[in-house]
Structures are given as C-alpha cells and as structure tokens.
Write an enzyme that holds these catalytic residues in place. Structure first.
Site, PDB file in Angstrom:
ATOM      1  N   GLU A  98       0.882  -1.122  -0.098  1.00  0.00           N
ATOM      2  CA  GLU A  98      -0.118  -0.164  -0.058  1.00  0.00           C
ATOM      3  C   GLU A  98       1.033   1.351   0.046  1.00  0.00           C
ATOM      4  O   GLU A  98       2.014   1.193   0.366  1.00  0.00           O
ATOM      5  CB  GLU A  98      -1.155  -0.051   1.400  1.00  0.00           C
ATOM      6  CG  GLU A  98      -2.205  -1.211   1.268  1.00  0.00           C
ATOM      7  CD  GLU A  98      -3.096  -1.017   2.208  1.00  0.00           C
ATOM      8  OE1 GLU A  98      -4.173  -1.585   2.293  1.00  0.00           O
ATOM      9  OE2 GLU A  98      -2.802  -0.517   3.259  1.00  0.00           O
ATOM     10  N   CYS A 106       3.788   8.723   0.408  1.00  0.00           N
ATOM     11  CA  CYS A 106       4.132   7.728   1.504  1.00  0.00           C
ATOM     12  C   CYS A 106       4.298   6.406   0.643  1.00  0.00           C
ATOM     13  O   CYS A 106       3.190   5.868   0.207  1.00  0.00           O
ATOM     14  CB  CYS A 106       3.224   7.533   2.579  1.00  0.00           C
ATOM     15  SG  CYS A 106       3.587   6.343   3.869  1.00  0.00           S
ATOM     16  N   CYS A 109       6.419  -6.758   6.986  1.00  0.00           N
ATOM     17  CA  CYS A 109       7.500  -6.028   7.725  1.00  0.00           C
ATOM     18  C   CYS A 109       7.915  -7.292   8.731  1.00  0.00           C
ATOM     19  O   CYS A 109       7.173  -8.054   9.159  1.00  0.00           O
ATOM     20  CB  CYS A 109       7.065  -4.928   8.697  1.00  0.00           C
ATOM     21  SG  CYS A 109       8.184  -3.976   9.686  1.00  0.00           S
ATOM     22  N   CYS A 169       6.448  -3.760  15.727  1.00  0.00           N
ATOM     23  CA  CYS A 169       5.916  -2.585  16.482  1.00  0.00           C
ATOM     24  C   CYS A 169       4.514  -2.883  16.921  1.00  0.00           C
ATOM     25  O   CYS A 169       3.551  -3.174  16.110  1.00  0.00           O
ATOM     26  CB  CYS A 169       6.235  -1.345  15.959  1.00  0.00           C
ATOM     27  SG  CYS A 169       7.820  -1.145  15.506  1.00  0.00           S
ATOM     28  N   CYS A 196       1.435  -0.511  15.215  1.00  0.00           N
ATOM     29  CA  CYS A 196       1.655  -0.690  13.736  1.00  0.00           C
ATOM     30  C   CYS A 196       0.841  -1.842  13.328  1.00  0.00           C
ATOM     31  O   CYS A 196       1.402  -2.912  13.481  1.00  0.00           O
ATOM     32  CB  CYS A 196       3.095  -0.293  13.310  1.00  0.00           C
ATOM     33  SG  CYS A 196       3.117  -0.332  11.451  1.00  0.00           S
ATOM     34  N   GLY A 247       6.791  -1.871   5.909  1.00  0.00           N
ATOM     35  CA  GLY A 247       8.291  -2.339   6.121  1.00  0.00           C
ATOM     36  C   GLY A 247       9.262  -1.555   6.518  1.00  0.00           C
ATOM     37  O   GLY A 247       9.005  -0.091   6.979  1.00  0.00           O
ATOM     38  N   CYS A 284      -1.022   7.135   9.497  1.00  0.00           N
ATOM     39  CA  CYS A 284       0.401   6.417   9.918  1.00  0.00           C
ATOM     40  C   CYS A 284      -0.194   5.592  10.877  1.00  0.00           C
ATOM     41  O   CYS A 284      -0.770   5.274  11.919  1.00  0.00           O
ATOM     42  CB  CYS A 284       1.010   7.810  10.914  1.00  0.00           C
ATOM     43  SG  CYS A 284       2.476   7.060  11.334  1.00  0.00           S
TER      44      CYS A 284
END
Length: 357
Positions: A101, A114, A121, A125, A128, A172, A346
């Site tokens: 994306e 972005c 990934c 985290c 996220c 990522g 984000c």
C-alpha cells in the site's frame, strides 16, 4: 493471459535490474550501437514506460529483441480509495501478485507520497498494523520507484500538481532493505530518472543503528527520521522490540556519528499514547534525548488499529506535552491524522488478504 505466458514473464529478468553499463554491454553483444543503452535507460527511468512498445525512437527489431529477453515488472494500482480529507490510498499489485500500500497526502503547499519498502514487515511494533503482518519479501528499487510514479499520476489527475515530497514511511523497515531503498532514491533523484531533489525525500526508520551510520558514511542526501515513540528503553522495548538489540544508547552513538558526518538535523517521530508516554516526565525524557544532536520533533496523533489497545492521549495532556517541549526551545511540529477513514493514516497500512502466488 495464459499460464505459460505468466510463467515466461516471471522467468524473464527485469531489465531495470541492469545498470546502464550492464545494458550497454548486453546491447553491444547483440550488435547494437552503445548509444542505444542511454535511449533505453531513459525510457525506463525518465519516461517510466511500462512496455517496450512505447520506446518509439528505438527500432522495432530492437524492441522485439528486448521483449524476447527481458520484462518490465511494473507496479499497477489494484484498488484506490479517496478519503474525505483528500488523501488517496492505493493497493499496488506487484508482478508476482503480492500487494503493498501507498498513500498520497495532499496539503495546500505540498503533495507527499508515502511509499512502502517491503511486502509486510519483519519488525513487530505493537502499535502498527503492518507489524502484525509477516514479511514476505523486500521490494526492489524499481517497485519502490513505480509507487512514486503511480502516486504522482494520481496527484496530477486529482490536484493538477506533481509530487513535492516523498516519505519512506509505508509498509516495511527501509533500512532492512537498504540497497534497494538507496537505489530507488538514486533513480528518483537522477537527471535521467525522475529528477526530484534529495532534500524532498525522507527515510524513516524504527532504529537500525548500524544502518544509520551507513547512511552517513555512504553520503546519502535524503533526510533521516527516527520513529522514537519513547525516550527510555523500558517503554520502548514494550512497543518496539527492535529496541532490545538497538537500544537508545546505540542509537545515540549512531545519531551523533550521523550528525558529525552529514551536519544535518534528524526528525524524531513520537506518537503520544494515552497513559503510556504522555506525561510530563515522558516529555522531559524526550527533551533530554532531543539535546543529543540538532533535531525537530513530530508529535503524531495515534490512529487505532484492530490488533492493539492503544489510544490517542486526551486533549489536555496533548497540549501540555506540546507546550512543555516548545517552551524549552524544541522545534515541534504537530501531525494530525490524514486518511483515517480509509485506514490510510500513519500506522494503519496493512493488506488484510493474502494475495501471493
């Protein structure tokens, strides 16, 4: 397209993996003039063609020869969503059917892309959405470059303006795909590429200390941002397991080296979570960390995700946190959510369905 044709395409080498010198050598072996390499290279990187047939100043015979030996593994927009605030999120289909994306974030004075650097990934985290996915593979440089091209096309169509900024803040960890990320920046900034200014590009990392040092030593001109989110190891370990092997002390040494070599500021990204890192003590710890090297701090509104229980801090603590830093001379920027209604904000990027072959 038949299955056999699909297999043939997958077995062909992507021509954009060749350097200009490699391409020149191959063309000479084929009996072509060396100057043809520059022509083909500019079609690939400056004009961003998606097929050899578009190379209209190259002979038909050479185009057929290129088609026979190589592929252009272009990135296509699979789906596109428009937010109520004008943000556009795209699901990009890669040549092997994987999906990543990317987001176009419009502001009055700038249009920002972005982009993603990995399918999934490898970091985990806790706040996220991408961190809850498996890492399937790294993107190659051309796949990152293509995201920029596609988002620029969206910007021109929707807003009549080209991209002004690029942030490597999508899916990522960019510094765990260092070679391809740096190659993509080289092609995006090259005069025979997209010709964008390196100062308009920011690479965001969760904190890979040795690669921050490498960025400095390699003379990378793009900006560096560190996703900090806590300025003490105990809290950062809880939400960012990468901190267990890249502690704040290790990052401090790497950041000092980065500034000594480059002379540039670093941006710290700090999401203010309710009842976790939003007290004045947390602000004081962030203030101390900000004194290590010249920096600016982006305070970011949190965007809740399904897999985590974090919430954005309340307005009173948010304001207190901002004023505590600003009153002490820290350059603070407040980043409000964009595209939250389409899961484009984000920390919200994730591909919910497995779409690989």
């Amino acid at each position: 397209m038949t299955l056999i044709a699909d297999i043939n395409i997958l077995n062909k080498k992507d021509i954009r993996k060749l350097s200009l010198d490699d391409l020149k050598a191959w063309l000479v072996e084929q009996g072509e003039k060396p100057f043809r390499a520059k022509q083909v290279y500019e079609w690939l990187w400056k004009h961003s063609v998606q097929s050899f047939s578009e190379m209209n100043n190259v002979s038909l015979a050479l185009r057929e020869k290129l088609e026979q030996h190589f592929a252009i593994n272009g990135v296509q927009v699979a789906t596109q969503q428009l937010s109520s605030d004008g943000t556009i999120k795209s699901a990009f289909r890669l040549h092997d059917a994987n999906i990543v994306e990317g987001v176009l974030i419009p502001h009055n004075e700038r249009k920002t892309a972005c982009v993603s650097s990995q399918v999934g990934c490898s970091l985990t985290c806790k706040f996220c959405a991408t961190g809850y996915m498996d890492r399937v593979r790294n993107l190659d440089a051309a796949e990152i470059y293509d995201q920029v091209v596609r988002i620029n096309e969206q910007s021109m169509k929707q807003y009549g303006e080209p991209l002004s900024n690029i942030v490597y803040m999508g899916m990522g960890e960019p510094l765990l795909n260092y070679a391809n990320v740096m190659k993509s920046i080289e092609r995006i900034t090259a005069h025979d590429g997209l010709g964008m200014a390196a100062r308009r590009i920011t690479v965001s990392t969760a904190g890979i200390a040795k690669m921050i040092r490498k960025m400095a030593d390699d003379g990378v001109k793009a900006n560096l941002a560190l996703s900090l989110h806590a300025a003490n190891d105990e809290k950062r370990n809880q939400i960012m397991p990468i901190n267990e092997t890249n502690s704040l002390e290790a990052l401090t040494d790497a950041l000092k080296h980065y500034h000594e070599v480059t002379g540039r500021k670093v941006t710290y990204e700090y999401i203010v979570f309710e009842n976790f890192n939003d007290t004045l003590q947390d602000a004081e710890e962030l203030l101390r960390f900000s004194k290590i090297i010249p920096c600016k701090i982006n305070l970011i509104e949190y965007n809740p995700i399904e897999n985590a229980d974090f919430q954005n801090t309340n307005d009173e603590r948010w304001q207190d946190f901002i004023y505590y830093l600003a009153d002490r001379g820290v350059q603070v920027n407040v980043r409000r959510s964009r595209g939250k209604d389409i899961d484009a904000a984000c920390g919200q990027l994730a591909v919910k369905e497995k779409q690989t072959v």
